[in-house]
Design a protein around this motif. Structure first.
Motif, PDB file in Angstrom:
ATOM      1  N   PRO A   1       6.107   4.455  -7.394  1.00 17.89           N
ATOM      2  CA  PRO A   1       5.380   3.734  -6.774  1.00 17.89           C
ATOM      3  C   PRO A   1       3.905   3.461  -6.764  1.00 17.89           C
ATOM      4  O   PRO A   1       3.372   2.400  -6.347  1.00 17.89           O
ATOM      5  CB  PRO A   1       5.862   4.250  -5.028  1.00 17.89           C
ATOM      6  CG  PRO A   1       5.914   5.674  -5.420  1.00 17.89           C
ATOM      7  CD  PRO A   1       6.880   5.678  -6.860  1.00 17.89           C
ATOM      8  N   ILE A   2       3.412   4.426  -7.370  1.00 18.74           N
ATOM      9  CA  ILE A   2       2.004   4.335  -7.541  1.00 18.74           C
ATOM     10  C   ILE A   2       1.552   3.058  -8.871  1.00 18.74           C
ATOM     11  O   ILE A   2       0.770   2.306  -8.538  1.00 18.74           O
ATOM     12  CB  ILE A   2       1.302   5.597  -8.231  1.00 18.74           C
ATOM     13  CG1 ILE A   2       1.454   6.809  -7.150  1.00 18.74           C
ATOM     14  CG2 ILE A   2      -0.082   5.395  -8.664  1.00 18.74           C
ATOM     15  CD1 ILE A   2       0.853   8.051  -7.356  1.00 18.74           C
ATOM     16  N   ALA A   3       2.542   2.928  -9.331  1.00 18.62           N
ATOM     17  CA  ALA A   3       2.522   1.876 -10.425  1.00 18.62           C
ATOM     18  C   ALA A   3       2.694   0.576 -10.009  1.00 18.62           C
ATOM     19  O   ALA A   3       2.111  -0.547 -10.320  1.00 18.62           O
ATOM     20  CB  ALA A   3       3.308   2.141 -11.831  1.00 18.62           C
ATOM     21  N   LEU A   4       3.670   0.558  -8.989  1.00 14.36           N
ATOM     22  CA  LEU A   4       4.320  -0.770  -8.448  1.00 14.36           C
ATOM     23  C   LEU A   4       3.099  -1.314  -7.274  1.00 14.36           C
ATOM     24  O   LEU A   4       3.086  -2.493  -7.120  1.00 14.36           O
ATOM     25  CB  LEU A   4       5.639  -0.541  -7.771  1.00 14.36           C
ATOM     26  CG  LEU A   4       6.705  -0.568  -8.825  1.00 14.36           C
ATOM     27  CD1 LEU A   4       7.910  -0.402  -7.691  1.00 14.36           C
ATOM     28  CD2 LEU A   4       6.479  -1.807  -9.611  1.00 14.36           C
TER      29      LEU A   4
ATOM     30  N   VAL B   1       0.834  -1.194  -0.134  1.00 16.30           N
ATOM     31  CA  VAL B   1       0.041  -0.013  -0.089  1.00 16.30           C
ATOM     32  C   VAL B   1       0.850   1.105   0.017  1.00 16.30           C
ATOM     33  O   VAL B   1       1.832   1.332   0.954  1.00 16.30           O
ATOM     34  CB  VAL B   1      -0.773   0.046   1.287  1.00 16.30           C
ATOM     35  CG1 VAL B   1      -1.930   1.103   1.167  1.00 16.30           C
ATOM     36  CG2 VAL B   1      -1.648  -1.245   1.227  1.00 16.30           C
ATOM     37  N   HIS B   2       0.678   2.078  -0.999  1.00 23.63           N
ATOM     38  CA  HIS B   2       1.591   3.336  -1.001  1.00 23.63           C
ATOM     39  C   HIS B   2       0.877   4.674  -0.743  1.00 23.63           C
ATOM     40  O   HIS B   2      -0.354   4.666  -1.272  1.00 23.63           O
ATOM     41  CB  HIS B   2       2.201   3.419  -2.528  1.00 23.63           C
ATOM     42  CG  HIS B   2       2.857   4.710  -2.646  1.00 23.63           C
ATOM     43  ND1 HIS B   2       3.830   5.080  -1.783  1.00 23.63           N
ATOM     44  CD2 HIS B   2       2.331   5.860  -3.643  1.00 23.63           C
ATOM     45  CE1 HIS B   2       4.467   6.324  -2.482  1.00 23.63           C
ATOM     46  NE2 HIS B   2       3.504   6.827  -3.362  1.00 23.63           N
ATOM     47  N   LEU B   3       1.206   5.350   0.312  1.00 30.69           N
ATOM     48  CA  LEU B   3       0.614   6.576   0.704  1.00 30.69           C
ATOM     49  C   LEU B   3       1.148   7.624  -0.243  1.00 30.69           C
ATOM     50  O   LEU B   3       2.528   8.023  -0.070  1.00 30.69           O
ATOM     51  CB  LEU B   3       0.599   6.716   2.147  1.00 30.69           C
ATOM     52  CG  LEU B   3       0.289   5.749   3.153  1.00 30.69           C
ATOM     53  CD1 LEU B   3       0.096   6.048   4.234  1.00 30.69           C
ATOM     54  CD2 LEU B   3      -1.219   5.187   2.555  1.00 30.69           C
ATOM     55  N   ALA B   4       0.397   8.246  -0.983  1.00 32.06           N
ATOM     56  CA  ALA B   4       1.051   9.208  -2.045  1.00 32.06           C
ATOM     57  C   ALA B   4       0.557  10.656  -1.722  1.00 32.06           C
ATOM     58  O   ALA B   4      -0.518  10.992  -1.322  1.00 32.06           O
ATOM     59  CB  ALA B   4       0.293   8.912  -3.429  1.00 32.06           C
ATOM     60  N   LEU B   5       1.512  11.553  -1.760  1.00 29.32           N
ATOM     61  CA  LEU B   5       1.448  12.928  -1.591  1.00 29.32           C
ATOM     62  C   LEU B   5       1.832  13.552  -2.840  1.00 29.32           C
ATOM     63  O   LEU B   5       2.886  13.331  -3.508  1.00 29.32           O
ATOM     64  CB  LEU B   5       2.364  13.416  -0.335  1.00 29.32           C
ATOM     65  CG  LEU B   5       1.713  13.029   1.153  1.00 29.32           C
ATOM     66  CD1 LEU B   5       3.045  13.457   2.351  1.00 29.32           C
ATOM     67  CD2 LEU B   5       0.453  13.778   1.563  1.00 29.32           C
TER      68      LEU B   5
END
Length: 209
Positions: free
Chosen positions: A188-191, A155-159
């Motif tokens: 990381p959003i793609a992974l 789970v990636h937390l994106a900013l």
């Protein structure tokens, strides 16, 4: 790409359901909560503990901050070298050896919850704990993806850049180029299996491809 607003409470419940389903066959599940400190991956990991236990899943929390390389290695180029922070702070070998590999199918399940105290730069002398079959490891930290570390769920937390800069403490602003590299080189959003946009922590949103 679709963005779905969701409450923090509903997000924890949704993730807990997803993780519980992965461990339904009795296997141990390794979950990475990846994100810059400003995104709060540790807080999300903590918020998952009780929902998972209510679903009958034993939980072990581990933080990447307790698995850093010795100061002599990670600070070789100074205390504020963004490239060193990106490339060499995390002790991947220790994390694999002491936490992730023992949770492979057929593994012992015995893991070391902490390895090195980043403040004292000494071993924490933690005792091994056993995560039983069906248990869940929740690992939080920055820059976790793209390292070939084995996880059942990421789970990636994106900013966004502006939110990251705004929410990063002044004394940590030097890390921002490392996160810019991470976005450009690792994507990381793609992974990640799941991405949560959290520019406003009160109003997160799930991102789906």
């Amino acid at each position: 790409m679709r963005v779905h607003p969701i409450s923090p409470e509903r997000l924890a419940e949704l993730l807990a359901d997803r993780i519980a389903d992965l461990s339904a066959d009795g296997r141990r599940v390794r979950v990475a909560l990846d994100g810059a400190p400003a995104a709060g991956p540790g807080a999300l990991a903590d918020a998952l503990v009780e929902p998972l236990r209510l679903r009958g899943r034993p939980v072990q929390r581990v933080s990447a901050a307790d698995f850093l390389r010795p100061a002599s290695v990670r600070l070789e180029y100074g205390h504020q070298d963004a490239d060193a922070y990106h490339d060499g702070w995390l002790d991947d070998g220790a994390l694999l050896r002491e936490v992730l590999d023992p949770l492979e199918p057929g593994g012992t399940g015995r893991i070391l919850p902490t390895f090195r105290d980043p403040a004292t730069d000494r071993s924490t002398r933690a005792r091994y704990v056993e995560l039983p079959p069906g248990g869940v490891l929740l690992l939080d930290g920055p820059l976790l993806l793209g390292r070939w570390l084995p996880f059942e769920l990421t789970v990636h937390l994106a900013l966004g850049p502006a939110a990251l800069a705004r929410r990063t403490a002044p004394e940590e602003q030097w890390t921002l180029p490392a996160f810019a590299r991470y976005q450009a080189e690792t994507d990381p959003i793609a992974l990640a299996d799941l991405t949560v946009r959290c520019d406003d922590p009160r109003h997160p949103a799930l991102i789906e491809a």
